[in-house]
Design a protein around this motif. Structure first.
Motif, mmCIF file in Angstrom:
data_model
loop_
_atom_site.group_PDB
_atom_site.id
_atom_site.type_symbol
_atom_site.label_atom_id
_atom_site.label_comp_id
_atom_site.label_asym_id
_atom_site.label_seq_id
_atom_site.Cartn_x
_atom_site.Cartn_y
_atom_site.Cartn_z
ATOM 1 N N ALA A 187 58.181 -50.677 48.260
ATOM 2 C CA ALA A 187 58.651 -49.748 49.287
ATOM 3 C C ALA A 187 58.514 -48.302 48.818
ATOM 4 C CB ALA A 187 60.099 -50.063 49.645
ATOM 5 N N LEU A 188 58.896 -48.046 47.569
ATOM 6 C CA LEU A 188 58.815 -46.683 47.049
ATOM 7 C C LEU A 188 57.373 -46.225 46.884
ATOM 8 C CD1 LEU A 188 61.459 -45.908 44.275
ATOM 9 C CD2 LEU A 188 61.126 -44.828 46.480
ATOM 10 N N GLU A 189 56.518 -47.119 46.435
ATOM 11 C CA GLU A 189 55.121 -46.734 46.245
ATOM 12 C C GLU A 189 54.468 -46.369 47.569
ATOM 13 O OE1 GLU A 189 51.756 -46.381 43.480
ATOM 14 O OE2 GLU A 189 53.936 -46.186 43.472
ATOM 15 N N GLY A 190 54.745 -47.127 48.609
ATOM 16 C CA GLY A 190 54.203 -46.784 49.927
ATOM 17 C C GLY A 190 54.743 -45.458 50.430
ATOM 18 N N ALA A 191 56.045 -45.238 50.270
ATOM 19 C CA ALA A 191 56.652 -43.983 50.705
ATOM 20 C C ALA A 191 56.096 -42.809 49.908
ATOM 21 C CB ALA A 191 58.167 -44.055 50.548
ATOM 22 N N ARG A 192 55.897 -43.012 48.611
ATOM 23 C CA ARG A 192 55.358 -41.939 47.770
ATOM 24 C C ARG A 192 53.950 -41.555 48.196
ATOM 25 N NH1 ARG A 192 51.850 -41.451 43.850
ATOM 26 N NH2 ARG A 192 51.474 -43.699 43.675
ATOM 27 N N LEU A 193 53.094 -42.544 48.423
ATOM 28 C CA LEU A 193 51.715 -42.260 48.800
ATOM 29 C C LEU A 193 51.644 -41.542 50.146
ATOM 30 C CD1 LEU A 193 50.031 -45.589 47.637
ATOM 31 C CD2 LEU A 193 49.726 -43.311 46.629
ATOM 32 N N LEU A 194 52.470 -41.967 51.098
ATOM 33 C CA LEU A 194 52.495 -41.295 52.395
ATOM 34 C C LEU A 194 52.988 -39.856 52.270
ATOM 35 C CD1 LEU A 194 53.873 -44.134 54.701
ATOM 36 C CD2 LEU A 194 51.608 -43.093 54.827
ATOM 37 N N THR A 195 53.999 -39.649 51.433
ATOM 38 C CA THR A 195 54.544 -38.299 51.255
ATOM 39 C C THR A 195 53.532 -37.388 50.573
ATOM 40 O OG1 THR A 195 56.792 -39.186 51.140
ATOM 41 C CG2 THR A 195 56.447 -36.982 50.244
#
Length: 401
Positions: A292-300
Motif C-alpha cells: 500500500a505504501l509503495e503504491g502511494a509513494r510512487l503515485l505521490t
C-alpha cells in the motif's frame, strides 16, 4: 543553531543534497520531543525557530532571490521527512511554501519578487488566513481605505508568523479577495484555541480581523485567484502537500511499528513460529502495509514530477496540462489517504496490546492523519477521478481540486 552554523552545515554536502541533509538533522531533533509536544499542544516555538535558523524557509525561492532554488519534488521531500516524525511541524513548514506559491501564482512579478527576496533576507515565516469557505470576513472600502473585517477559522501556522495570506469577500462584488499582510498589522488578533485530537501543534486556531487596513499593493488581483491555468496550480500544490504529509505519517507509523515489533512484540502462543520475525500473520500484515505504501509513494512522486514540469511552464501552461497534473494529484491524494488510515489503525495488530500504553502515544499517527484527512472529503476526490476515468473530464479548478 544560528545562520552561520546553518551555512556551514549546508557547505559540507553537495548542493543538491543540502536541504534534505539539514531536514534530516532537524527531524532527529524533533523526534526526541514529538511525544511530549503532542500531549502539550500549543505553538512549537522552539522547533519553528530551529527551522528559521536552518534557512529552509527559503527552500522553494530561486537562488537569484536568495533562496535554495529547490523544485517541488525536493521541497515536498523535506515536508515528508518532517512528517515521518512530526506532522504538525511538517504542515506548518509546508504551508510556508504554499503561501509563497500563492503570491507567485496570484500576484504580479513585482509583488512576488519583493516578498520572496524579503522572505529569504529576513527568514520570514508565512501563515495562513485564507479560507475560501469562510464567509464571515468581508472587505469594504471606507473613507478611501480598504479593510478586512470579520472572523477567520483554521489559520494554520499564523501564530509566530511574520506574514499572512488572508482572504475576505468583497462586500460589493462578492468576489474573493486575497492579500499578503504583516501578521503584526493592527487589528489582526490570533486566538490560541486550537485543541483538536490531532495535528495539535499546527496553530490552526481562529482569528479576528478588526477593520484591518489593506493597501492596494498588498492585494493579489493580477492575475488573481484561479484566473489562469498556471494560477490554478495553487490548489494542486495544496493537495500534493496533503498527500506528502499523509505519506510521511504512514511511513513514520510503519517505522515505529517495525521497531516495536522487532524489539518488544511476542509471538502468539498458538503460532507455529519460533519468533515474531517468522510469524506468518505478522509477515502478512507487513507485506500489505508495504504494498500500500509503495503504491502511494510512487503515485505521490509521479504527481510531484508532473507538478515540477507544470511549474516550469509558468504562464505558458495550458488548461489540459494543468488537468493532467490534477488527475495525478487526485490519485495520490486518494492513495495516501487510504493507505495511511489503514496502516495507522492496523499497526497495533503487529505491535500488540502493550503498544497501546499512553507513554508511547503511538495513536498520534492515526489521530494526526484522521484530523488532516478531513480537510476535504476524499469521496469528492473519488468522484472527480471517476469522471476522468469514465468521461475523460479533468477536475474543475477550485480551491480544493
Amino acid at each position: 543553531m544560528n545562520q552561520v552554523e546553518t551555512i556551514n552545515i549546508a557547505e559540507t554536502v553537495q548542493a543538491e543534497e543540502a536541504p534534505l541533509y539539514v531536514a534530516q538533522a532537524l527531524a532527529r531533533e524533533f523526534a526526541r520531543t514529538a511525544v511530549a509536544r503532542d500531549q502539550q499542544g500549543g505553538t512549537p516555538k522552539v522547533e519553528r525557530d530551529r527551522i528559521r535558523a536552518s534557512g529552509l524557509l527559503s527552500l522553494i525561492i530561486p537562488v537569484e532571490s536568495g533562496g535554495w532554488g529547490a523544485n517541488w519534488s525536493e521541497t515536498l521531500g523535506v515536508v515528508r521527512e518532517f512528517a515521518r516524525v512530526d506532522s504538525s511541524i511538517a504542515q506548518v513548514f509546508a504551508f510556508q511554501h504554499l503561501m509563497l506559491a500563492t503570491v507567485r501564482l496570484f500576484g504580479t512579478e513585482n509583488q512576488w519578487r519583493q516578498w520572496w527576496q524579503q522572505t529569504a533576507e529576513h527568514n520570514w515565516f508565512w501563515g495562513n488566513a485564507l479560507n475560501p469557505l469562510d464567509t464571515r470576513t468581508s472587505s469594504q472600502v471606507i473613507s478611501g481605505q480598504r479593510e478586512f473585517h470579520g472572523k477567520k477559522s483554521f489559520c494554520s501556522g499564523a501564530t509566530d508568523s511574520d506574514m499572512l495570506i488572508a482572504s475576505a469577500l468583497d462586500a460589493e462584488t462578492g468576489k474573493l479577495l486575497i492579500a499578503a499582510l504583516p501578521t503584526a498589522r493592527e487589528g489582526i488578533i490570533l486566538h490560541q484555541d486550537w485543541d483538536n485530537i490531532g495535528q495539535r501543534q499546527t496553530d490552526s486556531g481562529s482569528a479576528d480581523f478588526q477593520h484591518v487596513l489593506v493597501h492596494q499593493h498588498e492585494l493579489l488581483t493580477d492575475p488573481g485567484p484561479l484566473s489562469t491555468p498556471f494560477a490554478c496550480l495553487r490548489p494542486l500544490i495544496a493537495q500534493l502537500i496533503f498527500s506528502s504529509i499523509y505519506l510521511g505519517i504512514a511511513e513514520g507509523a510503519l517505522a515505529e511499528a517495525k521497531q516495536y515489533t522487532l524489539g518488544q512484540s511476542r509471538v502468539w502462543p498458538g503460532s507455529l513460529a519460533g519468533n515474531i520475525q517468522a510469524d506468518p500473520y505478522t509477515l502478512l500484515h507487513y507485506g500489505e502495509f508495504w504494498v500500500a505504501l509503495e503504491g502511494a509513494r510512487l503515485l505521490t512522486e509521479r504527481a510531484a514530477a508532473l507538478l515540477d514540469a507544470a511549474w516550469s511552464r509558468a504562464e505558458a501552461l495550458t488548461a489540459e496540462e494543468r488537468g493532467e497534473v490534477a488527475v495525478a494529484v487526485t490519485a495520490a491524494k486518494i492513495a495516501t489517504t487510504r493507505a495511511g488510515l489503514d496502516i495507522t489503525q492496523r499497526m497495533f495488530e503487529v505491535t500488540g496490546a502493550r503498544a497501546t500504553t499512553a507513554a508511547l502515544r503511538l495513536d498520534r499517527f492515526w489521530r494526526n492523519l484522521r484530523v488532516y484527512t478531513l480537510h476535504d472529503p476524499v469521496d469528492f476526490k473519488l468522484r472527480e477521478l471517476g469522471d476522468w476515468a469514465l468521461n475523460g473530464a479533468y477536475p474543475d479548478p477550485s480551491f480544493y481540486s
